[in-house]
Write a protein that holds these residues in place. Structure first.
Motif, PDB file in Angstrom:
ATOM      1  N   ILE A 152      -2.131  -4.325  -6.783  1.00 31.57           N
ATOM      2  CA  ILE A 152      -2.825  -3.131  -7.278  1.00 31.57           C
ATOM      3  C   ILE A 152      -1.976  -2.475  -8.357  1.00 31.57           C
ATOM      4  CG2 ILE A 152      -3.858  -0.924  -6.671  1.00 31.57           C
ATOM      5  CD1 ILE A 152      -5.188  -3.344  -5.351  1.00 31.57           C
ATOM      6  N   LYS A 198      -5.904  -5.210   2.565  1.00 32.80           N
ATOM      7  CA  LYS A 198      -6.784  -5.587   1.457  1.00 32.80           C
ATOM      8  C   LYS A 198      -8.246  -5.267   1.749  1.00 32.80           C
ATOM      9  CE  LYS A 198      -3.695  -9.192  -0.278  1.00 32.80           C
ATOM     10  NZ  LYS A 198      -3.450 -10.644  -0.431  1.00 32.80           N
ATOM     11  N   GLU A 203      -8.344  -0.390  -4.709  1.00 34.22           N
ATOM     12  CA  GLU A 203      -8.581  -0.229  -6.144  1.00 34.22           C
ATOM     13  C   GLU A 203      -9.398   1.013  -6.444  1.00 34.22           C
ATOM     14  OE1 GLU A 203     -10.149  -3.790  -7.791  1.00 34.22           O
ATOM     15  OE2 GLU A 203      -8.307  -4.942  -7.473  1.00 34.22           O
TER      16      GLU A 203
END
Length: 208
Positions: A152, A198, A203
């Motif tokens: 990221i 994840k 994001e």
């Protein structure tokens, strides 16, 4: 006999010189690493400050309500039973922050996910971000520690694997305001905490 003594002395001096050269190199290497770490910290804090200033321009200076924060945590983990999400929004003096968490269980294994929003407590975030920007790496018979960003942009964090009892931990700072933490017990490595992390909307959080 004198020649032998001369060669022995030469060998000792050569060995000593090599050792000194190695120590000198290690010193320079360590200084270079410290310089790099300092630059990483400065870049991390500058980025967090820029993100903070951009949010202030938009009037976004408060932490998300804990109920909204819970929505960014995984709703399920394959093979695990999800517990009820928990959370809290806190105001204390000039600080305000929110936390959300959820546990998942499978047989005797427990995975805990946590998400903290320090948008209303920027100094608290900066302390954590500065520590992770050091990029610490170490390993011994008891513990493995390594830095991580999980790919990221702008994120920095750390993974810990406790070899004796199988505890795996991953902590990540991102977006100039969020701290993500995933813990699991009875593990053989860090694979599970990485895969669970994840599943969090990292994001999206990084762009808030």
């Amino acid at each position: 006999m004198k020649k032998l003594a001369f060669f022995l002395l030469g060998g000792v001096l050569l060995t000593s010189a090599c050792e000194q050269a190695q120590k000198t190199k290690e010193t320079y290497d360590n200084l270079a690493k410290l310089k790099d770490a300092g630059e990483n910290i400065e870049q991390t804090l500058d980025a967090a400050k820029a993100q903070r200033e951009e949010r202030e321009k938009r009037g976004d200076t408060l932490s998300l309500p804990y109920k909204e924060l819970q929505g960014y945590l995984p709703a399920e983990i394959s093979g695990f039973t999800a517990g009820n999400p928990e959370g809290q929004s806190t105001k204390m003096g000039g600080f305000a922050f929110s936390t959300a968490s959820r546990e998942f269980t499978k047989d005797s294994v427990t995975v805990k996910t946590e998400l903290m929003d320090y948008n209303g407590a920027h100094d608290m975030y900066q302390g954590a971000a500065a520590m992770f920007a050091l990029g610490m790496e170490s390993e011994n018979d008891e513990e493995l520690v390594k830095s991580t960003s999980l790919g990221i942009e702008g994120a920095s964090g750390m993974e810990n694997f406790h070899k004796k009892d199988g505890r795996a931990e991953l902590t990540l700072t991102l977006g100039g305001r969020f701290l993500v933490k995933v813990e699991a017990d009875k593990q053989k490595d860090l694979a599970l905490v990485e895969s669970v992390a994840k599943q969090i909307a990292l994001e999206k959080l990084a762009k808030l």
